[in-house]
Design an enzyme around this catalytic site. Sequence first.
Site, PDB file in Angstrom:
ATOM      1  CB  ALA A   1      -0.943  -0.015   1.204  1.00 30.10           C
ATOM      2  N   GLY A   2       2.022   1.142  -0.644  1.00 23.43           N
ATOM      3  CA  GLY A   2       2.874   2.323  -0.826  1.00 23.43           C
ATOM      4  C   GLY A   2       2.271   3.196  -1.928  1.00 23.43           C
TER       5      GLY A   2
ATOM      6  CG  ASP B   1       2.059  -1.959   3.269  1.00 21.80           C
ATOM      7  OD1 ASP B   1       2.246  -1.522   2.115  1.00 21.80           O
ATOM      8  OD2 ASP B   1       2.952  -1.931   4.150  1.00 21.80           O
TER       9      ASP B   1
ATOM     10  CG  ASN C   1      12.333  -5.181  -4.685  1.00 21.34           C
ATOM     11  OD1 ASN C   1      12.408  -4.926  -3.488  1.00 21.34           O
ATOM     12  ND2 ASN C   1      12.095  -4.259  -5.599  1.00 21.34           N
TER      13      ASN C   1
ATOM     14  CB  SER D   1       7.717  -5.911  -7.441  1.00 24.75           C
ATOM     15  OG  SER D   1       6.572  -5.982  -6.639  1.00 24.75           O
TER      16      SER D   1
ATOM     17  CG  HIS E   1       9.481  -1.776 -16.893  1.00 30.90           C
ATOM     18  ND1 HIS E   1       9.053  -0.604 -17.465  1.00 30.90           N
ATOM     19  CD2 HIS E   1       9.395  -1.586 -15.542  1.00 30.90           C
ATOM     20  CE1 HIS E   1       8.726   0.252 -16.515  1.00 30.90           C
ATOM     21  NE2 HIS E   1       8.933  -0.319 -15.336  1.00 30.90           N
TER      22      HIS E   1
HETATM   23  C1  PYR Z   1       8.592   3.186 -13.420  1.00 32.47           C
HETATM   24  O1  PYR Z   1       8.166   4.279 -13.035  1.00 32.47           O
HETATM   25  O2  PYR Z   1       8.998   3.023 -14.579  1.00 32.47           O
HETATM   26  C2  PYR Z   1       8.617   2.059 -12.543  1.00 32.47           C
HETATM   27  O3  PYR Z   1       9.157   1.028 -12.900  1.00 32.47           O
HETATM   28  C3  PYR Z   1       7.968   2.176 -11.238  1.00 32.47           C
END
Ligand code: PYR
EC number: 1.1.1.37
Length: 313
Positions: A9-10, A33, A96, A120, A176
């Site tokens: 819940a951040g 959380d 993580n 995450s 990503h």
């Molecule tokens: C981003 O903002 O790209 C993340 O991975 C949280």
Amino acid sequence: MSKVTVVGAGNVGATCANVLAFNEVADEVVMLDVKEGVSEGKAMDMMQTAQLLGFDTTVVGCTNDYEKTANSDVVVITSGIPRKPGMTREELIGVNAGIVKSVAQNILKYSPNAILVVISNPMDTMTYLSLKSLGIPKNRIIGMGGALDSSRFKYFLSQALGCNANEVEGMVIGGHGDTTMIPLARLATYKGQPVSTLLSAEKLDEVVASTMVGGATLTKLLGTSAWYAPGAAGAYVVESIIHNQKKMIPCSVYLEGEYGESDICIGVPVILGKNGIEKIVELELNADEKAKFAASAAAVHKTNAALKEVGAL
Ligand code: PYR
């Protein structure tokens, strides 16, 4: 009755829960959380906006009580630490990996049929870790990175074009990561017109570069990683699943030969519906895009290899 749990819940988790509630994506949203009282407080705060904003979703908070998450249709995992300025997402793996693995295992105990949406970081590797450690079908594990990166790409395109971001089409595939994501400039359009006919090559290169470091730019400004767009991107993915919208969204999914890659979770366009990943869409990439995808996959494989080093796999 539809139920979505958001673990963590951040900033990102709470934003995701808030968007899910505001858009009435599910009947019930549970936020869990580890910090005593935080998810309960944020849930109550959100519920106090229900009358003001006119939504009927019930938001519930709980401190580490996985029983309250039982029978969730979709679970969003945002747990773990965010990056600080100057850090890559990949550097978060040591902390993580353990957190995400234990969260995913706890979730599955109470929601054995849930579809998992992983936020995450490092997102592709955390998606891969969840898949490998849970042993559930690959259609039920989805990393949301491509949804976020594509939204950023459309934002930067709209800024360059001076147009409404909702009228721009564009996709980001690949990992990503600041150097691994691949904004597909060749396929991006504004109202059906290829953006390559509307922007100079230099301008388009700038848009691509800004997209790739979109998260890092915000981390520098904010002192921690972004949350509005990541949270909303998670909710967008959940909505397509819960409402069986069958949207085509680039997400990190397990590949078994598609795009020439195997044993990896990486961003490619998929159709998302009530079964999670309903189809992996194979785009016709040109030679340059194929080379970029192969390089991106090689980098993600390298990060995945670190899962063994940190004892997570
Ligand atoms: C981003 O903002 O790209 C993340 O991975 C949280």
